[in-house]
Design a protein around this motif. Structure first.
Motif, PDB file in Angstrom:
ATOM      1  N   VAL A  21       0.839  -1.205   0.000  1.00 17.38           N
ATOM      2  CA  VAL A  21       0.000   0.000   0.000  1.00 17.38           C
ATOM      3  C   VAL A  21       0.872   1.252   0.000  1.00 17.38           C
ATOM      4  O   VAL A  21       0.608   2.220  -0.723  1.00 17.38           O
ATOM      5  N   GLU A  22       1.940   1.238   0.802  1.00 15.35           N
ATOM      6  CA  GLU A  22       2.872   2.368   0.831  1.00 15.35           C
ATOM      7  C   GLU A  22       3.529   2.564  -0.538  1.00 15.35           C
ATOM      8  O   GLU A  22       3.710   3.705  -0.999  1.00 15.35           O
ATOM      9  N   LEU A  23       3.891   1.445  -1.176  1.00 16.54           N
ATOM     10  CA  LEU A  23       4.491   1.526  -2.507  1.00 16.54           C
ATOM     11  C   LEU A  23       3.524   2.153  -3.501  1.00 16.54           C
ATOM     12  O   LEU A  23       3.902   3.020  -4.299  1.00 16.54           O
ATOM     13  N   GLU A  24       2.282   1.727  -3.467  1.00 16.15           N
ATOM     14  CA  GLU A  24       1.277   2.284  -4.378  1.00 16.15           C
ATOM     15  C   GLU A  24       1.146   3.792  -4.178  1.00 16.15           C
ATOM     16  O   GLU A  24       0.993   4.550  -5.150  1.00 16.15           O
ATOM     17  N   ASP A  25       1.213   4.246  -2.932  1.00  9.23           N
ATOM     18  CA  ASP A  25       1.134   5.684  -2.653  1.00  9.23           C
ATOM     19  C   ASP A  25       2.316   6.423  -3.286  1.00  9.23           C
ATOM     20  O   ASP A  25       2.146   7.510  -3.857  1.00  9.23           O
ATOM     21  N   HIS A  26       3.508   5.845  -3.188  1.00 12.96           N
ATOM     22  CA  HIS A  26       4.680   6.470  -3.800  1.00 12.96           C
ATOM     23  C   HIS A  26       4.564   6.480  -5.322  1.00 12.96           C
ATOM     24  O   HIS A  26       4.873   7.490  -5.971  1.00 12.96           O
ATOM     25  N   LEU A  27       4.126   5.374  -5.900  1.00 12.78           N
ATOM     26  CA  LEU A  27       4.016   5.296  -7.361  1.00 12.78           C
ATOM     27  C   LEU A  27       3.003   6.308  -7.898  1.00 12.78           C
ATOM     28  O   LEU A  27       3.183   6.843  -8.996  1.00 12.78           O
ATOM     29  N   ALA A  28       1.969   6.565  -7.134  1.00 14.10           N
ATOM     30  CA  ALA A  28       0.946   7.515  -7.564  1.00 14.10           C
ATOM     31  C   ALA A  28       1.495   8.932  -7.694  1.00 14.10           C
ATOM     32  O   ALA A  28       0.899   9.775  -8.379  1.00 14.10           O
ATOM     33  N   ARG A 207      11.400  -5.665   6.404  1.00 14.96           N
ATOM     34  CA  ARG A 207      12.288  -4.513   6.323  1.00 14.96           C
ATOM     35  C   ARG A 207      12.876  -4.378   4.927  1.00 14.96           C
ATOM     36  O   ARG A 207      12.952  -3.265   4.372  1.00 14.96           O
ATOM     37  N   CYS A 208      13.307  -5.479   4.355  1.00 19.20           N
ATOM     38  CA  CYS A 208      13.869  -5.446   3.010  1.00 19.20           C
ATOM     39  C   CYS A 208      12.815  -4.996   2.000  1.00 19.20           C
ATOM     40  O   CYS A 208      13.103  -4.214   1.091  1.00 19.20           O
ATOM     41  N   ALA A 209      11.599  -5.454   2.164  1.00 13.22           N
ATOM     42  CA  ALA A 209      10.510  -5.029   1.279  1.00 13.22           C
ATOM     43  C   ALA A 209      10.293  -3.523   1.378  1.00 13.22           C
ATOM     44  O   ALA A 209      10.076  -2.839   0.363  1.00 13.22           O
ATOM     45  N   GLN A 210      10.355  -2.980   2.590  1.00 10.54           N
ATOM     46  CA  GLN A 210      10.177  -1.546   2.777  1.00 10.54           C
ATOM     47  C   GLN A 210      11.266  -0.752   2.053  1.00 10.54           C
ATOM     48  O   GLN A 210      10.980   0.241   1.365  1.00 10.54           O
ATOM     49  N   VAL A 211      12.506  -1.190   2.204  1.00 11.53           N
ATOM     50  CA  VAL A 211      13.623  -0.480   1.577  1.00 11.53           C
ATOM     51  C   VAL A 211      13.527  -0.561   0.060  1.00 11.53           C
ATOM     52  O   VAL A 211      13.655   0.450  -0.645  1.00 11.53           O
ATOM     53  N   VAL A 212      13.290  -1.743  -0.457  1.00 11.27           N
ATOM     54  CA  VAL A 212      13.236  -1.926  -1.905  1.00 11.27           C
ATOM     55  C   VAL A 212      12.051  -1.188  -2.520  1.00 11.27           C
ATOM     56  O   VAL A 212      12.161  -0.604  -3.604  1.00 11.27           O
ATOM     57  N   ALA A 213      10.927  -1.175  -1.832  1.00  9.77           N
ATOM     58  CA  ALA A 213       9.763  -0.446  -2.331  1.00  9.77           C
ATOM     59  C   ALA A 213      10.096   1.036  -2.505  1.00  9.77           C
ATOM     60  O   ALA A 213       9.766   1.661  -3.521  1.00  9.77           O
ATOM     61  N   ARG A 214      10.762   1.586  -1.502  1.00  9.01           N
ATOM     62  CA  ARG A 214      11.101   3.016  -1.573  1.00  9.01           C
ATOM     63  C   ARG A 214      12.135   3.287  -2.658  1.00  9.01           C
ATOM     64  O   ARG A 214      12.034   4.270  -3.403  1.00  9.01           O
ATOM     65  N   LEU A 215      13.145   2.426  -2.762  1.00  2.00           N
ATOM     66  CA  LEU A 215      14.191   2.649  -3.748  1.00  2.00           C
ATOM     67  C   LEU A 215      13.696   2.410  -5.167  1.00  2.00           C
ATOM     68  O   LEU A 215      14.138   3.080  -6.107  1.00  2.00           O
ATOM     69  N   TYR A 216      12.779   1.449  -5.347  1.00  2.56           N
ATOM     70  CA  TYR A 216      12.242   1.211  -6.691  1.00  2.56           C
ATOM     71  C   TYR A 216      11.456   2.430  -7.165  1.00  2.56           C
ATOM     72  O   TYR A 216      11.594   2.876  -8.313  1.00  2.56           O
ATOM     73  N   ALA A 217      10.638   2.984  -6.270  1.00  2.00           N
ATOM     74  CA  ALA A 217       9.901   4.192  -6.633  1.00  2.00           C
ATOM     75  C   ALA A 217      10.864   5.343  -6.907  1.00  2.00           C
ATOM     76  O   ALA A 217      10.648   6.155  -7.825  1.00  2.00           O
ATOM     77  N   LEU A 218      11.953   5.404  -6.141  1.00  4.35           N
ATOM     78  CA  LEU A 218      12.935   6.464  -6.319  1.00  4.35           C
ATOM     79  C   LEU A 218      13.576   6.416  -7.691  1.00  4.35           C
ATOM     80  O   LEU A 218      13.809   7.469  -8.327  1.00  4.35           O
ATOM     81  N   GLN A 219      13.853   5.227  -8.199  1.00  3.18           N
ATOM     82  CA  GLN A 219      14.476   5.150  -9.522  1.00  3.18           C
ATOM     83  C   GLN A 219      13.520   5.624 -10.616  1.00  3.18           C
ATOM     84  O   GLN A 219      13.941   6.135 -11.645  1.00  3.18           O
ATOM     85  N   LEU A 220      12.220   5.494 -10.379  1.00  9.56           N
ATOM     86  CA  LEU A 220      11.246   5.996 -11.333  1.00  9.56           C
ATOM     87  C   LEU A 220      11.072   7.517 -11.217  1.00  9.56           C
ATOM     88  O   LEU A 220      10.703   8.182 -12.178  1.00  9.56           O
ATOM     89  N   GLU A 221      11.330   8.037 -10.021  1.00  6.63           N
ATOM     90  CA  GLU A 221      11.260   9.483  -9.797  1.00  6.63           C
ATOM     91  C   GLU A 221      12.471  10.195 -10.369  1.00  6.63           C
ATOM     92  O   GLU A 221      12.378  11.352 -10.820  1.00  6.63           O
ATOM     93  N   GLU A 222      13.626   9.540 -10.362  1.00  6.53           N
ATOM     94  CA  GLU A 222      14.888  10.180 -10.701  1.00  6.53           C
ATOM     95  C   GLU A 222      15.356   9.835 -12.113  1.00  6.53           C
ATOM     96  O   GLU A 222      16.546   9.648 -12.353  1.00  6.53           O
ATOM     97  N   LEU A 223      14.453   9.774 -13.056  1.00  7.84           N
ATOM     98  CA  LEU A 223      14.828   9.453 -14.430  1.00  7.84           C
ATOM     99  C   LEU A 223      15.912  10.395 -14.940  1.00  7.84           C
ATOM    100  O   LEU A 223      15.790  11.610 -14.840  1.00  7.84           O
TER     101      LEU A 223
END
Length: 225
Positions: A21-28, A207-223
């Protein structure tokens, strides 16, 4: 690893669902995905997205292989699953390259590209974690990465086709992962509910899921950065 009760497994599933759910919020809030949803995305946006994803995708199989080499015999099931997964994914980047060329991109420029800020952070984290003895927490990374392929990639491909008029041959990488990652998420669910995940392992997975979710969204933000 210790045996975990059914209640504990349900708790792990609930905790991972919260991470999703947190990941979906970031992707949005990711600009390129917002434009995709609004129908204002351009071919250049799609080209940039593929360019940036490719630089991280090439690292996928290597970090999975490294993780496999660090599981001991007591974690044989996870080692075997990681070896199988690495073999299945080591050519994935070639599909992405074909899509990139199919929309007019330069293969030489693509292969000469570098990771953006988010991709650097994501790949660095994955390789560092994979170097740990028995890196069980990486199941959380797989939950995020394979989940995105299974649940979001085909929808993104369809929307790019609707807005830009792309052919199937130009979105093959994303469409392929709906099926391939759907199978991987099934394998992952079987592991998570098998009784081999202990309480400490569950904490690491989340914990790993939390970190990866944030970093995956970050790579999409930082094109391109």
């Amino acid at each position: 690893m210790t045996i975990e009760s059914t209640a504990d497994v349900a708790t792990l599933a609930d905790r991972l669902a919260d991470v999703w759910v947190e990941l979906e919020d970031h992707l949005a809030r990711v600009p390129v995905l917002q434009r995709l949803e609004e129908g204002t995305v351009t071919l250049h946006d799609y080209e940039r997205l593929l360019f940036n994803l490719r630089q991280q995708v090439v690292d996928g199989s290597p970090w999975i292989s490294r993780a496999a080499s660090n599981f001991d015999i007591a974690h044989f099931e996870l080692r075997a699953a990681a070896i199988k997964h690495a073999e299945e994914e080591h050519r994935d980047y070639l599909m992405l390259e074909r899509d990139y060329v199919a929309i007019g991109g330069s293969l030489d420029e693509l292969r000469a590209g570098r990771k953006n800020l988010g991709s650097e952070a994501l790949s660095g984290y994955m390789f560092t974690y994979a170097d740990r003895p028995n890196p069980v927490g990486l199941l959380g990374a797989m939950f995020i990465i394979e989940g995105l392929g299974a649940q979001r990639a085909a929808g993104w491909a369809k929307r790019f086709q609707e807005v830009l008029g792309l052919a199937d041959s130009q979105v093959h990488f994303m469409r392929y992962h709906e099926v391939a990652d759907g199978g991987h998420t099934g394998d992952l669910e079987a592991i998570l509910t098998s009784g081999i995940i202990g309480e400490d392992d569950a904490d690491e997975i989340v914990r790993c899921a939390q970190v990866v979710a944030r970093l995956y969204a970050l790579q999409l933000e930082e094109l391109d950065r």
